[in-house]
Write a protein that holds these residues in place. Structure first.
Motif, PDB file in Angstrom:
ATOM      1  N   ASN A  66     -39.944 159.133  53.097  1.00 43.94           N
ATOM      2  CA  ASN A  66     -40.095 159.827  51.623  1.00 43.94           C
ATOM      3  C   ASN A  66     -38.731 160.728  51.252  1.00 43.94           C
ATOM      4  OD1 ASN A  66     -40.206 162.100  49.942  1.00 43.94           O
ATOM      5  ND2 ASN A  66     -41.506 163.789  51.423  1.00 43.94           N
ATOM      6  N   PRO A  67     -38.073 160.107  50.308  1.00 46.07           N
ATOM      7  CA  PRO A  67     -36.946 160.442  49.229  1.00 46.07           C
ATOM      8  C   PRO A  67     -36.420 161.996  49.167  1.00 46.07           C
ATOM      9  CG  PRO A  67     -38.100 159.708  47.964  1.00 46.07           C
ATOM     10  CD  PRO A  67     -38.420 159.322  49.055  1.00 46.07           C
ATOM     11  N   ASP A  68     -38.030 162.199  49.402  1.00 52.83           N
ATOM     12  CA  ASP A  68     -37.590 164.036  49.420  1.00 52.83           C
ATOM     13  C   ASP A  68     -38.002 165.097  50.607  1.00 52.83           C
ATOM     14  OD1 ASP A  68     -37.606 163.700  46.556  1.00 52.83           O
ATOM     15  OD2 ASP A  68     -40.216 163.975  46.882  1.00 52.83           O
ATOM     16  N   TYR A  69     -38.438 164.875  51.654  1.00 50.70           N
ATOM     17  CA  TYR A  69     -38.100 165.316  52.925  1.00 50.70           C
ATOM     18  C   TYR A  69     -36.340 165.935  52.990  1.00 50.70           C
ATOM     19  CZ  TYR A  69     -39.698 166.259  58.223  1.00 50.70           C
ATOM     20  OH  TYR A  69     -39.819 166.608  58.653  1.00 50.70           O
ATOM     21  N   LEU A  70     -35.504 164.853  53.474  1.00 51.40           N
ATOM     22  CA  LEU A  70     -34.060 165.809  53.312  1.00 51.40           C
ATOM     23  C   LEU A  70     -33.983 166.947  52.535  1.00 51.40           C
ATOM     24  CD1 LEU A  70     -31.671 165.664  55.140  1.00 51.40           C
ATOM     25  CD2 LEU A  70     -30.640 164.223  53.315  1.00 51.40           C
ATOM     26  N   VAL A  74     -23.245 168.429  64.670  1.00 56.48           N
ATOM     27  CA  VAL A  74     -24.417 168.554  63.849  1.00 56.48           C
ATOM     28  C   VAL A  74     -25.407 170.044  64.562  1.00 56.48           C
ATOM     29  CG1 VAL A  74     -26.751 167.391  66.320  1.00 56.48           C
ATOM     30  CG2 VAL A  74     -24.573 166.584  66.158  1.00 56.48           C
ATOM     31  N   VAL A  75     -26.201 170.198  63.459  1.00 60.45           N
ATOM     32  CA  VAL A  75     -27.505 170.773  63.591  1.00 60.45           C
ATOM     33  C   VAL A  75     -28.301 170.768  63.693  1.00 60.45           C
ATOM     34  CG1 VAL A  75     -28.715 172.153  61.579  1.00 60.45           C
ATOM     35  CG2 VAL A  75     -25.956 171.284  61.293  1.00 60.45           C
ATOM     36  N   ARG A  76     -28.789 171.803  64.534  1.00 59.59           N
ATOM     37  CA  ARG A  76     -30.421 171.649  64.872  1.00 59.59           C
ATOM     38  C   ARG A  76     -31.030 172.930  64.169  1.00 59.59           C
ATOM     39  NH1 ARG A  76     -33.529 167.852  68.077  1.00 59.59           N
ATOM     40  NH2 ARG A  76     -33.898 169.802  70.413  1.00 59.59           N
ATOM     41  N   ARG A  77     -32.215 171.753  63.376  1.00 54.92           N
ATOM     42  CA  ARG A  77     -33.689 173.298  62.993  1.00 54.92           C
ATOM     43  C   ARG A  77     -34.899 173.070  63.157  1.00 54.92           C
ATOM     44  NH1 ARG A  77     -35.160 173.500  57.286  1.00 54.92           N
ATOM     45  NH2 ARG A  77     -37.110 173.507  58.001  1.00 54.92           N
ATOM     46  N   ARG A 102     -29.897 162.859  57.959  1.00 51.53           N
ATOM     47  CA  ARG A 102     -31.033 163.113  59.044  1.00 51.53           C
ATOM     48  C   ARG A 102     -30.413 162.052  60.283  1.00 51.53           C
ATOM     49  NH1 ARG A 102     -36.788 161.415  59.379  1.00 51.53           N
ATOM     50  NH2 ARG A 102     -38.000 162.757  60.774  1.00 51.53           N
ATOM     51  N   HIS A 103     -30.899 162.439  61.509  1.00 54.85           N
ATOM     52  CA  HIS A 103     -30.960 161.714  63.011  1.00 54.85           C
ATOM     53  C   HIS A 103     -31.825 161.100  62.845  1.00 54.85           C
ATOM     54  CE1 HIS A 103     -30.751 160.071  66.952  1.00 54.85           C
ATOM     55  NE2 HIS A 103     -30.763 160.860  67.787  1.00 54.85           N
ATOM     56  N   LEU A 124     -29.781 166.756  62.500  1.00 49.98           N
ATOM     57  CA  LEU A 124     -28.855 166.865  60.877  1.00 49.98           C
ATOM     58  C   LEU A 124     -27.315 166.457  61.458  1.00 49.98           C
ATOM     59  CD1 LEU A 124     -30.064 169.149  59.256  1.00 49.98           C
ATOM     60  CD2 LEU A 124     -31.170 166.920  58.987  1.00 49.98           C
ATOM     61  N   PHE A 125     -26.723 165.219  61.251  1.00 52.27           N
ATOM     62  CA  PHE A 125     -25.150 164.748  61.420  1.00 52.27           C
ATOM     63  C   PHE A 125     -24.687 165.124  60.155  1.00 52.27           C
ATOM     64  CE2 PHE A 125     -26.652 161.169  63.905  1.00 52.27           C
ATOM     65  CZ  PHE A 125     -27.006 162.061  64.760  1.00 52.27           C
TER      66      PHE A 125
END
Length: 355
Positions: free
Chosen positions: A3-7, A54-57, A34-35, A44-45
């Motif tokens: 899904n290209p909209d997911y990011l 690195v982001v964690r959400r 996105r990892h 997320l890198f």
């Protein structure tokens, strides 16, 4: 991603770029990836100039109560920064939902290999494989040896009664998921396992910091020899409680010769059956010798681990059915969870010694 909209649901480039500029100063390069290997909290890198972050959400959409608490995860990583437990360097935590639409935290990106589907070539000798297992157990022992009061985690959880609450918690998560998933199929064996666990909770003999998701692919090994754990990831389920629950969880994901095919093959690798890797019995022996703690009530703790994994799988399926994830793993849980539940019920009833 499928899904290209997911990011775009995970990160708003403009608001996040403004945040990074305010926190770290301007940068000539900014990119986000996105990892795809994560299946719970999103990883997320981020490249910000010459920094690798690195982001964690949390994932988008509705989730079960208490799940995906990334600020809690940040708290424990920050507390462990100067201990014997290797963790990535935490940098920032943010509860302003105007930035990403959720809480999040940022850490430095660690360097090394995560052993998820295979080994790096340098680790393919029997001696290296043995060291992988002993390093993993020794790292778990180090987590359980942390003086959680002295590092500021004395109020991080309620250790007394943790084991019984684990059964209650994962039963509640299953019930949350079943509100959605029962529309496509039922899993009566899962309910039966939950009832067995509730009736067989052992006395809790010790209280430690627990990771909650400790397994081979949640640690990183350094890029040199001999194998050495350089970072432990995914602390979102950490708390104070019964250390034997961590050991039971690790063993669920440790495959050895003679085991049946994994119930969830996308999450349970089989390469640890190769020559040199310790058996589960050897891992238990190492843990007991290192900690001085007996792995009593093994059947309960291993069944609890499988029940927890089945609960997570059912939650994954619910998120898929609700349209809150594009992860291709999630729809497979329609069949994987019943398979794991059937095996676990047979295990607790004594029909088999293997999950």
């Amino acid at each position: 991603m499928s899904n290209p909209d997911y990011l775009a649901r995970l990160i708003d480039d403009d608001s996040f770029e403004a945040y990074l500029t305010a926190e770290f100063g301007p940068a000539s390069e900014f990119s986000v990836e996105r990892h795809a290997q994560g299946h719970s909290n999103e990883t997320l890198f981020v490249t910000w100039g010459d920094r690798e972050l690195v982001v964690r959400r949390p994932p988008p959409g509705e989730t079960a109560d208490t799940a995906h608490d990334v600020l809690r995860e940040h708290r424990v990583v920050d507390a462990l920064d100067d201990t014997a437990v290797p963790v990535p360097k935490p940098l920032r935590a943010c509860d302003d939902h105007a930035v990403l639409g959720s809480d999040f935290y940022i850490m430095e990106r660690a360097d090394g290999d995560v052993l998820r589907d295979a080994e790096p070539e340098r680790f393919t000798t029997p001696s290296a494989r043995k060291r992988i297992g002993t390093e993993l157990i020794d790292t778990l022992a180090a987590i359980h040896a942390v003086d959680y009061e002295s590092v500021g985690l004395g109020e991080f959880g309620r250790p007394e009664g943790y084991t019984a609450r684990q059964v209650e918690r994962w039963t509640a998560q299953i019930e949350w998921a079943l509100e959605t998933t029962e529309a496509i199929r039922a899993v009566p064996e899962l309910v039966a396992v939950g009832e067995w666990l509730a009736e067989n909770v052992p006395e809790q003999r010790s209280n430690t910091l627990v990771h909650g998701d400790f397994k081979l692919d949640n640690v990183m090994y350094g890029s040199s020899l001999p194998p050495r754990v350089v970072a432990v990831f995914d602390w979102e389920l950490s708390t104070l409680g019964d250390p034997l629950a961590d050991l039971g969880w690790l063993l669920l994901f440790w495959y050895e010769d003679g085991d049946p095919d994994p119930a969830m093959p996308e999450l349970m690798s089989t390469f640890t059956a190769r020559e040199g890797y310790p058996t589960r019995a050897e891992l238990i022996e190492r843990y007991e010798a290192t900690t001085g703690r007996e792995f009593a009530h093994e059947r309960f703790y291993r069944a609890l681990a499988a029940y927890k994994m089945a609960a997570l799988g059912e939650m994954f399926l619910a998120r898929h059915l609700n349209g809150d994830s594009d992860d291709p793993l999630y729809p497979t849980m329609r069949t994987h969870v019943p398979t794991l539940a059937e095996r676990t019920l047979a295990y607790v009833e004594g029909d088999t010694e293997r999950l």
